[in-house]
Every structure is written in structure tokens, then in C-alpha cells.
Design an enzyme around this catalytic site. Structure first.
Site, PDB file in Angstrom:
ATOM      1  N   PHE A 380       0.850  -1.186   0.000  1.00  0.00           N
ATOM      2  CA  PHE A 380       0.000   0.000   0.000  1.00  0.00           C
ATOM      3  C   PHE A 380       0.892   1.245   0.000  1.00  0.00           C
ATOM      4  CE2 PHE A 380      -4.232  -1.646   1.956  1.00  0.00           C
ATOM      5  CZ  PHE A 380      -4.236  -2.697   1.037  1.00  0.00           C
ATOM      6  N   GLU A 381       0.686   2.121  -0.945  1.00  0.00           N
ATOM      7  CA  GLU A 381       1.493   3.334  -1.064  1.00  0.00           C
ATOM      8  C   GLU A 381       0.586   4.557  -1.158  1.00  0.00           C
ATOM      9  OE1 GLU A 381       4.485   3.029  -4.109  1.00  0.00           O
ATOM     10  OE2 GLU A 381       5.005   0.970  -3.589  1.00  0.00           O
TER      11      GLU A 381
END
Length: 595
Positions: A380-381
Site C-alpha cells: 500500500f502506497e
């Protein structure tokens, strides 16, 4: 990739009204007028010197220039008395100039001015905690802004007496041991600035908090632990010993069937770029974990994750679904693990509702079952993880996107059992930056994504197979030595990995220490080539980092808090880029670990 926006602190100065100084109070700051240059001061980031003009008083003042992601911090540690009132002041000139005190033992304080065309006084006050014998006072500017000036810094209050060696810690106790690690905690010793943990009479680590996890232990084995307290006067006697026997087998997350030292890589399966498409069957045997990049949501908040092979128009040499599945089975038969990686730079995932959480579990399960995969990689970014205002304790998160992600992953782990491989690939912004900043901060205004992976990692640490933080596309990050470290060389990887294997207080709060991970749970994430991302590290520097962390050699100026021969290995973005670069990254790994 996020940059160091986490430092964007609350807008608006917090200038406090200073209490009147008592008759016995004195100015405790050394060389506060900078008449003796930077004597007595520690300086980090940007460039700093003293100048003869402009000054507020005397003949010299500090001139400090922030550079890039450094804020030109100038600090001094001062001996103080416990449970006492202090007033901190300084005259400053420039834009976004800060004055503050940390390590107060109560509430750390800071104040700032947005713009001071001429010298302006900043003032704040604080009270020390019942065991506080020193505080750090500092001034700094802001990232990328012009030079600032500071002069006539004072800390008014009762002077601290001679520092005495602290008493031995009491209350040493052990938590639940795994097969390779024992968590310890103890009662603080008055006047201590740090602690040393001993195993069988041999020191194994240093820490500033009152808890630590000793790793690298053998299963079904008895150990004895003691702790001592230290400060500038010396080291206390050791505490009473506590005896612990480690668990049988691989506790806590297990190793997922990985080799002792593993090479992890991302395979561009759903898209093409300049590195070219690599078929699953053509992935070199060096890669032990293959993360399929990427599963992405139908919308940011849907939780509905989809994965498909790269379209023929984009990847002319893409294999068929049947060939892809057969190649996965062949890799698994050869002992490799194949995971679905969720997210990536473009795949923003926000599980803001229980409906999104449930959709995530069902859709990820469908992908795992369709391709017969071994587990899940969380990448997740961007804005996928963000902490709500007031969510300040990583041990007890309340933000829905955090809580729902933890719940979803636990559901997947429960469904697939002990063999389920769980890995994570957060950026340094979401992990190590948490040493300085966590969420929106005590007053709001900070980037709420700062340190936002910490509650996820902590809640899932018993299920986590491997954490490989991305040591690339990163701004400079402060390490446990309170110095900033920049990507591209061995030093950055040593400092960032040491934080994970030692543990650290979150946002500097010694009551909220993120515990160390086991070395077999940690790999170092790097770009496989200069084209793969900012922060490429040459093979020689990678080798230096591995030597330092696993053998205690080639460490340079950074002093680690231990040596971890069980460090799991390396992660690379990506398999495709390494093939494009003639396999340099994988060859260096194989040469180092003798694969």
C-alpha cells in the site's frame, strides 16, 4: 513515492507565556550566543556556521541553511532537575524558524515563526518529569527554505546536580517467547538515559526504552536475561535475572517455508514498462519469493481487488493463463513462493468500511485460489494508509482504514492456515519516519500518513513472514543515532534496518516503543538497477550493509545495536529490471549467501 511531507507541522505559532524565573534559576544553555562558534552544539542537516551579521547580541549568531529534506537542526543536551519548571527562549530571524525542547519527560514543546524579517524572540516553557535529568533544546528551519538565524538562546531554570549512576532496574519480566525471540520489559530507573540487555552475562543490545525483544535465539532452549541502566555517569549493577525457555518450532509467523536467506522480487505481470515483460517460466531460479505486481482495486474505496495478465497489445510475449498457472506450479514444486502483491504506486486501496474489508477478503481469496498462490504481499502506497486525527497510539489504532486492513489480513491468515505467506513492502515514510513523526501529531497539522504502517505491522507481527521496507525513493530519514541518513549507500540500509531489529520509540515517546522484529522477518528492499528507482545501491555497498548487519564488520560510522546473522535477505524492485541489467542484483545475492 511520498516525500518527507510528514514534517509539515501545525500552522500557527505556539508561543507560550513564560513564568517568572525563580531566584535560584540560571541560564543553563552553553554558548547560547554562539560567541564560541558551534561549541556545545550538535548540528545535522543542511549547512551551519556562525556569522558576524546579522546578530541580536554580542558578535556572533548561528546561520543555518536547510537542504532538500533536511531542516538544519542545531541542538544541545542540557542537565536539568526532575519535576522542575524551565523557560526556553531564543531570538530568531527568517522564515519557518522553530525552537523547542524534547526529552522533557512530560510534554515536549515547540514554537515557531512563519516569517521574521528582523530578529524576533520565541519563548516556550515546560516542566520536567519526575525522573528527567536532561533535555535536548533545539532550533531548526524548514525543508528547502532559505537560511535562518538564531542568537541568544537561553534555558532558564534550576541547574541539575551532578549526575549519579542510576540504580539497577527492577521488575524485569518476560513476555510470551517464540521459538527465536523473547520480549522483555522492566521498571524505569531514575536518572537512566538508556539500558543494556544481557543474555547469559553477555550484552546483546542497547535501548533507550523500558522494553526490548531479544532475537536470534534457538528453539526449545533455556536463556537467562538481565538488564542494567546507564547514563553519563556510568552503568548500574545488573538486575535480578529472569529465566525463559523458547518455544518449540518456528513461532510467530513462521518462515513460510523460505530458505534461511531469501531473495524476494516483484514480477511485472499485469503491465509493461521499459524493462520488458518476463514470463513466469523465465524467472531465474535465484528468486525465492515472486510477488505478482499488481492486484489493484476497481475503485479506491471498493476493496474489490482484481488481477489479470498484461494485455497482448502491451506485452506481445505474454503467456496464456494456462501457461502462467502451470509455470506457477513448477516454481512452487522447485520450492519457490508466489504471492499476489496488492497496491503499488498506482493501486490506492482504502478499506474505509466493513463492506470494503469484506470485499477485500473475498476478492483476494479469489485471486489466490484462481492461481494457486502461496500468500499475500501488502504494498500500500500513496494515500492508502492515513491516520485519523487523535489516533496517536500504534498499539491501539482506531482509524477505519487501519483497523479494517488488520482485520482483513487476519481473516485471510485464518482461512489459509499456518502456511500462508504474508509479506509487506512499505516505504520508509510509513515506518522509520515514525521515530520522529506519527500521524497528524499532538497538535495536528503533520502529514497523517507518517508512520501509518506501524500499527499494521505491530498488529500482524505474529502472522508476518517478511517485512521488506523500500529503502529507495525516500527522503533522508533520522536513525537511532539521531542523525539523518540518505539513500544510495550502505549507511542508509544499515541505519534503517537497525531500527527494525532494535525497535524504537514512536514520535520519541518512550512509553510507546515499537518492538523489534525478528531478523528472519526482515529483508532489505532495494532497486535492482539504476533505472528501477531512486536510491540504487551498488553491489559493493550492498555487501557492506550485509557485512555490518550480519557480521558486525564494514559498518562505517553508524554503530548498530546488534549483529543479526539470521537477517532473511534482500528484496528488489524488480525481477524484470534485474534481467534488464544482466542479473547483477541476483548474482550479488547468490555470491554473498553462497546460493
Amino acid at each position: 513515492m511520498a516525500v518527507l511531507s510528514a514534517g509539515l507541522l501545525a500552522a500557527g505559532a505556539l508561543v507560550a507565556t513564560a513564568p517568572a524565573a525563580g531566584a535560584a534559576d540560571a541560564d543553563l544553555a552553553r554558548n547560547g550566543g554562539f560567541e564560541a562558534g558551534l561549541d556545545g552544539w550538535s548540528y545535522t542537516g543542511g549547512s551551519g556556521t556562525t556569522v558576524g551579521t546579522p546578530v541580536h547580541g554580542g558578535t556572533s549568531a548561528l546561520k543555518a541553511t536547510p537542504a532538500g529534506s533536511d531542516n538544519a537542526r542545531c541542538s544541545q543536551t542540557v542537565t536539568v532537575k526532575p519535576d522542575s519548571a524551565y523557560t526556553l527562549g531564543a531570538w530568531v530571524q527568517g522564515s519557518y524558524v522553530y525552537l523547542g525542547a524534547s526529552g522533557t519527560g512530560t510534554t515536549d514543546v515547540s514554537t515557531w515563526t512563519q516569517s521574521a524579517g528582523a530578529y524576533r524572540q520565541l519563548t516556550t516553557s515546560f516542566r520536567t518529569g519526575p525522573t528527567t535529568t536532561s533535555v535536548t533544546v533545539y532550533t531548526h528551519g524548514w525543508y528547502g527554505t532559505p537560511a535562518y538565524y538564531a542568537d541568544d538562546l537561553t534555558l532558564i531554570g534550576p541547574g541539575g546536580g551532578p549526575v549519579a549512576v542510576p540504580a539497577a532496574p527492577t521488575g524485569l519480566r518476560a513476555g510470551t517467547a517464540t521459538a527465536s525471540a523473547v520480549p522483555l520489559s522492566w521498571t524505569a530507573s531514575a536518572g537512566a538515559t538508556g539500558y543494556r540487555v544481557y543474555r547469559g552475562g553477555t550484552k546483546v543490545l542497547d535501548t533507550t526504552g523500558t522494553s526490548a525483544t531479544v532475537t536470534g535465539l534457538a528453539a526449545s532452549s533455556a536463556y537467562s536475561f538481565q538488564v542494567s541502566a546507564v547514563n553519563s555517569a556510568g552503568e548500574s549493577a545488573k538486575s535480578a535475572a529472569v529465566s525463559v525457555t523458547t518455544a518449540t518450532g518456528g513461532g510467530g509467523g513462521g518462515n513460510g517455508g523460505l530458505p534461511a536467506h531469501a531473495l524476494v522480487g516483484y514480477l511485472h505481470s499485469s503491465f509493461a514498462n521499459g524493462s520488458g515483460y518476463t514470463r513466469m517460466a523465465d524467472v531465474p531460479d535465484s528468486w525465492d519469493v515472486i510477488n505478482l505486481a499488481f492486484g489493484e482495486p476497481t475503485s479506491v474505496t471498493s476493496g474489490d481487488i482484481r488481477f489479470s495478465l498484461c494485455p497482448v497489445a502491451e506485452c506481445p510475449n505474454v503467456e496464456s493463463e494456462a501457461e502462467f498457472k502451470a509455470a506457477i506450479k513448477a516454481k512452487q514444486a522447485a520450492g519457490k513462493k508466489v504471492l499476489i502483491s496488492i497496491g503499488g504506486q498506482n493501486g490506492q486501496v482504502q478499506l474505509a468500511s466493513t463492506a470494503a474489508r469484506d470485499a477485500f477478503v473475498s476478492s483476494v481469496s479469489r485471486i489466490i485460489d484462481t492461481y494457486g498462490l502461496d500468500g499475500l504481499d501488502i504494498d500500500f502506497e500513496g494515500h492508502s494508509l492515513s491516520l485519523a486525527t487523535g489516533d496517536t497510539d500504534f498499539r491501539r489504532p482506531t482509524t477505519p482504514v487501519i483497523v479494517n486492513l488488520i482485520s482483513a489480513v487476519k481473516s485471510l491468515k485464518a482461512k489459509y492456515g499456518a502456511g500462508f505467506v504474508l509479506t509487506m513492502a512499505p516505504e520508509t515514510f510509513f515506518v522509520q519516519l515514525g521515530y520522529q513523526y506519527y500521524g497528524s501529531g499532538p497538535w495536528g497539522g503533520q502529514d497523517p500518513r507518517a508512520g501509518a504502517y506501524l500499527p499494521v505491522i505491530h498488529a500482524l507481527r505474529d502472522d508476518l513472514t517478511l517485512l521488506h521496507v523500500q529503502d529507495y525513493n525516500s527522503g533522508s530519514i533520522m536513525g537511532l543515532d539521531n542523525q539523518y541518513h540518505s539513500m544510495g549507500g550502505a549507511d542508509f540500509h544499515i541505519a534503517m534496518t537497525d531500527m527494525l531489529l532494535t525497535g524504537f520509540p514512536v514520535a520519541g515517546d518512550q512509553t510507546k516503543v515499537f518492538p523489534a522484529l525478528r531478523p528472519e522477518q526482515v529483508a532489505i528492499g532495494l532497486p535492482a538497477s539504476t533505472q528501477a528507482g531512486n536510491g540504487h545501491t551498488s553491489p559493493a555497498e550492498v555487501t557492506k550493509a550485509l557485512d555490518c548487519l550480519t557480521k558486525g564488520t564494514s559498518c562505517g560510522t553508524y554503530r548498530t545495536h546488534g549483529t543479526w546473522s539470521g537477517l532473511r535477505g534482500l528484496m528488489a524492485w524488480s525481477i524484470n529490471w534485474d534481467r534488464f541489467n544482466n542479473g547483477e542484483f541476483a548474482k550479488n545475492f547468490d555470491a554473498y549467501f553462497g546460493s
